[in-house]
Every structure is written in structure tokens, then in C-alpha cells.
Design an enzyme around this catalytic site. Structure first.
Site, short mmCIF file in Angstrom:
data_model
loop_
_atom_site.label_atom_id
_atom_site.label_comp_id
_atom_site.label_asym_id
_atom_site.label_seq_id
_atom_site.Cartn_x
_atom_site.Cartn_y
_atom_site.Cartn_z
N LYS A 78 0.86 -1.19 0.00
CA LYS A 78 0.00 0.00 0.00
C LYS A 78 0.90 1.23 0.00
O LYS A 78 1.91 1.28 0.69
CB LYS A 78 -0.89 -0.02 1.25
N SER A 156 -9.21 3.37 2.53
CA SER A 156 -7.90 3.86 2.10
C SER A 156 -7.06 2.73 1.53
O SER A 156 -6.04 2.98 0.90
CB SER A 156 -7.17 4.55 3.25
N SER A 180 -10.43 1.20 6.69
CA SER A 180 -9.65 1.24 5.45
C SER A 180 -9.64 -0.07 4.68
O SER A 180 -9.54 -0.06 3.46
CB SER A 180 -8.22 1.66 5.75
#
Length: 184
Positions: A78, A156, A180
Site C-alpha cells: 500500500k 484507504s 480502510s
């Protein structure tokens, strides 16, 4: 796509690692299969925003690939607070993207991913500094949900979720401070 790319698309990471351990495929072959899937799906989804394919190829082919439980399995980080020595990190921020500063050290998490034998091929999209529950930063643009292109995957960790849901990789790094990864 190659037959290996199709055969391993929905195979979990444990089974992919077993293929490598048994000598049925090399880490490089698994990586090329994942790259083919990324190159096929990512133009539509925008899940992978930073590609390290050449670096990943050298890791997969090198003698120093750790013999961890996931040896040779392709993986994505990520783009949020996961420093990888020698690679860039933008945290979804346009100024950091433009600066293209190279990290000087691995975070503990990245070091553990490497020790597990994962072959890290790039970074997945995340909102700027992880502050929104949707993945559509100005720096990289919106990530699309592979099951409904007119929608966000949410969270996210939307880039990671979209990459896994599309079968680009078996699993990817995600984090969760307020939904997220639970939202996607």
C-alpha cells in the site's frame, strides 16, 4: 495472458508458495504471471500506481530471495507509510509523488514481508495520507471497483482491495485505522 497467469489468478498465496517450494514454478515465473494480470487489469482499475517490475524481477531471480513461508509469491505494498529502501513512497500526496524521494530504510513491516520471501512488485493506490474512506487521491486518480467500474472500492486500502479482487495478486498489504480495509 499466459496459461500460468490464468492458472494462478485465483490461487491463494499459500498454494503459490507451495508451487515454488515443490519446484513446479520459479519465483520469476510467478512474478511474470502477476505482471501480466496487472498489465491487463490495471489500466481500467488504477489499483497499482507505482510499478517496480524490473526490481522485482531481479529479486525473484536472485540467489538472496529469503526462504520464508511465502518464498516467490508476488506482492504489492500500500502506498501509505510503508518505506521500502531504495524505492519511492508518495502516501497519495502529489508533492511527495513529484519529489520521488527514495526511502533509505525499510519499515519493520516491509522487512518482515521481505523475510517471508514475498516479491514486492509495486505500490497500490491510497487516498492522500490515508485520510479519506475512498481511494481517489489527486496524485494518482481514482481506483475503480473491479465489480462495478462506476464505483470506488472504498477505504484507504482500496487499491490493495481492487488488486486482490481483480486477481492481480493473491494478497496485498493493507492497513485499517477507521475502516480502510473493512469498507472494501
Amino acid at each position: 495472458m499466459s496459461s500460468l497467469a490464468e492458472e494462478t489468478r485465483w490461487m491463494d498465496a499459500t498454494d503459490q508458495a507451495a508451487l515454488v517450494a515443490k519446484g513446479e514454478v520459479t519465483p520469476g515465473e510467478l512474478l511474470e504471471a502477476a505482471i501480466a494480470r496487472i498489465e491487463r487489469s490495471n489500466p481500467t482499475l488504477n489499483a497499482v500506481v507505482i510499478e517496480w517490475f524490473d526490481h522485482a524481477r531481479s529479486v525473484a531471480a536472485g540467489p538472496d530471495l529469503p526462504d520464508g513461508p511465502f518464498r516467490g509469491v508476488p506482492f504489492l505494498l500500500k502506498d501509505l507509510y510503508t518505506s521500502f529502501a531504495g524505492q519511492t513512497l508518495s502516501n497519495g500526496n502529489a508533492a511527495l509523488k513529484e519529489a520521488a524521494k527514495l526511502d533509505t530504510a525499510d519499515t519493520t513491516l516491509v522487512a518482515r514481508f521481505k523475510a517471508a520471501g514475498l516479491v514486492i512488485a509495486g505500490r497500490t493506490n491510497s487516498p492522500e495520507l490515508g485520510t479519506l474512506p475512498t481511494t481517489q487521491p489527486v496524485a494518482w486518480g481514482a481506483t475503480r471497483n473491479p465489480w462495478a467500474l462506476d464505483r470506488t472500492p472504498g477505504g484507504s486500502s482500496g487499491g490493495a482491495a481492487a488488486a486482490v479482487a481483480a486477481g492481480m495478486v493473491a494478497f496485498a498489504n493493507a492497513s485499517d485505522g477507521g475502516g480502510s480495509i473493512r469498507i472494501p
